[in-house]
Write a protein that holds these residues in place. Structure first.
Motif, PDB file in Angstrom:
ATOM      1  N   GLU A 113      55.235  22.423   9.226  1.00 38.10           N
ATOM      2  CA  GLU A 113      55.924  22.802  10.468  1.00 38.10           C
ATOM      3  C   GLU A 113      57.342  23.267  10.179  1.00 38.10           C
ATOM      4  N   LEU A 117      59.004  26.989  10.922  1.00 39.86           N
ATOM      5  CA  LEU A 117      60.259  27.233  11.635  1.00 39.86           C
ATOM      6  C   LEU A 117      61.202  28.087  10.787  1.00 39.86           C
ATOM      7  N   SER A 120      60.385  31.604  11.024  1.00 36.97           N
ATOM      8  CA  SER A 120      60.696  32.249  12.303  1.00 36.97           C
ATOM      9  C   SER A 120      62.082  32.877  12.296  1.00 36.97           C
ATOM     10  N   ALA A 169      65.170  20.623  14.771  1.00 38.08           N
ATOM     11  CA  ALA A 169      64.907  22.059  14.674  1.00 38.08           C
ATOM     12  C   ALA A 169      63.940  22.524  15.770  1.00 38.08           C
ATOM     13  N   LYS A 170      62.944  21.698  16.088  1.00 42.43           N
ATOM     14  CA  LYS A 170      61.998  22.067  17.153  1.00 42.43           C
ATOM     15  C   LYS A 170      62.697  22.110  18.509  1.00 42.43           C
ATOM     16  N   ALA A 173      64.797  25.310  18.551  1.00 46.38           N
ATOM     17  CA  ALA A 173      63.961  26.491  18.782  1.00 46.38           C
ATOM     18  C   ALA A 173      63.595  26.598  20.254  1.00 46.38           C
ATOM     19  N   HIS A 184      69.022  32.620  18.058  1.00 48.15           N
ATOM     20  CA  HIS A 184      67.908  31.825  17.543  1.00 48.15           C
ATOM     21  C   HIS A 184      68.014  31.601  16.043  1.00 48.15           C
ATOM     22  N   VAL A 188      68.498  27.840  14.534  1.00 48.44           N
ATOM     23  CA  VAL A 188      67.406  27.207  13.794  1.00 48.44           C
ATOM     24  C   VAL A 188      67.821  26.955  12.345  1.00 48.44           C
TER      25      VAL A 188
END
Length: 313
Positions: A113, A117, A120, A169-170, A173, A184, A188
């Protein structure tokens, strides 16, 4: 093995535990006694040796594995162990993995995960920086995956730094999606890097204690130094972006009295502070809820500055 999390008043204990801390103190009556913190993978317990020189109490030190015989009592509403006998264990009598608190989540899944990220982030310079840490630096990756996020306050277990970083971090985001004025990629990236200094601030398990560098410098400044080291290999990295990223790290505790060298001056730094604070404090709640209690009221929690109650689900 009788795990510390299962201790209850009246239990008689006969098992092996890690001596996390040990100090000799003086009681009100003038007699010396030993105050000991014992640890296993489920937590720690305050223990006392009221007569250190008695028969059956062998000498042992911090970070020794000790065969303990004692009784569980309650003092000021907290579980305490009254040690009757103690013997330093020999190597081979214990399994070290039983004495290190670990994340209950899958490190492999969390890492996947986190990398998703990182992927992204489209800004080429920020991507190079993330790759320098999370792909190219194998030693850093190993430390990052096995470090804790704190000594005691929150995520104080192996894998805690990864778990906390991913949670922050989630949230960042999500905030970037909800509030399009946030950058963004900057937010992040800052979230993924905000606590990297803890890989040097805290020692490896089973100690998980502050290093000299951690005591004298602290993870916030250490983290900025680590970023500066990587940036030297990316000479094209824009100075403005470098300043903004490093500011996010320096300001992520929000207030000067909480250890931030700077207060948030850009929206991304503020968002990172909100996410970091939320993840840390909700983890404090989660860890409190794991403590067995007959009452839904769990007592006053200093870091939350409130008497805490667990609601029914």
């Amino acid at each position: 093995m009788k795990y510390i999390q299962d201790f209850k008043e009246g239990d008689s204990i006969s098992d092996i535990y890690l001596c996390k801390k040990k100090s000799t103190l003086t009681a009100k009556n003038g007699r010396a006694y030993d105050s000991v913190i014992l640890q296993d993978k489920t937590g720690t317990v305050d223990a006392k040796i009221w007569d250190p020189g008695s028969v059956g109490i062998e000498d042992f030190s911090e970070m020794d594995y000790v065969d303990i015989v004692g009784d569980v009592t309650v003092y000021q509403k907290k579980i305490q162990l009254n040690i009757k006998r103690a013997r330093k264990c020999r190597e081979g009598e214990y399994n070290p993995s039983e004495y290190v608190p670990v994340t209950k989540k899958s490190v492999k899944q969390m890492w996947a995960e986190l990398i998703a990220l990182a992927n992204s982030v489209h800004n080429p310079n920020l991507r190079k920086l993330l790759i320098a840490f999370f792909v190219d630096d194998k030693d850093f990756v190993k430390k990052f995956q096995t470090s804790s996020a704190a000594k005691t306050v929150h995520h104080g277990f192996m894998g805690g730094l990864l778990e906390h970083t991913l949670g922050v971090a989630k949230m960042c985001a999500f905030m970037a999606e909800q509030y399009p004025f946030l950058n963004h990629d900057l937010l992040v990236t800052a979230a993924l890097l905000h606590d990297i200094g803890k890989t040097r601030e805290l020692s490896r398990f089973p100690q998980n204690d502050y290093t000299d560098e951690g005591q004298l410098i602290g993870h916030i400044v250490i983290g900025v130094e680590m970023i500066d080291e990587k940036l030297r290999s990316i000479p094209e990295f824009p100075q403005v972006l470098s300043n903004e990223l490093r500011h996010c790290i320096l300001a992520h505790h929000g207030e000067l009295e909480f250890g931030s060298p700077k207060k948030p001056a850009i929206a991304e730094a503020a968002a990172l502070n909100f996410a970091d604070n939320a993840d840390a404090k909700l983890e404090i709640f989660r860890e409190l809820f794991e403590i067995k209690s007959e009452s839904p009221w769990l007592g006053y929690q200093g870091f939350l500055e409130s008497n805490i109650k667990k609601t029914e689900i």
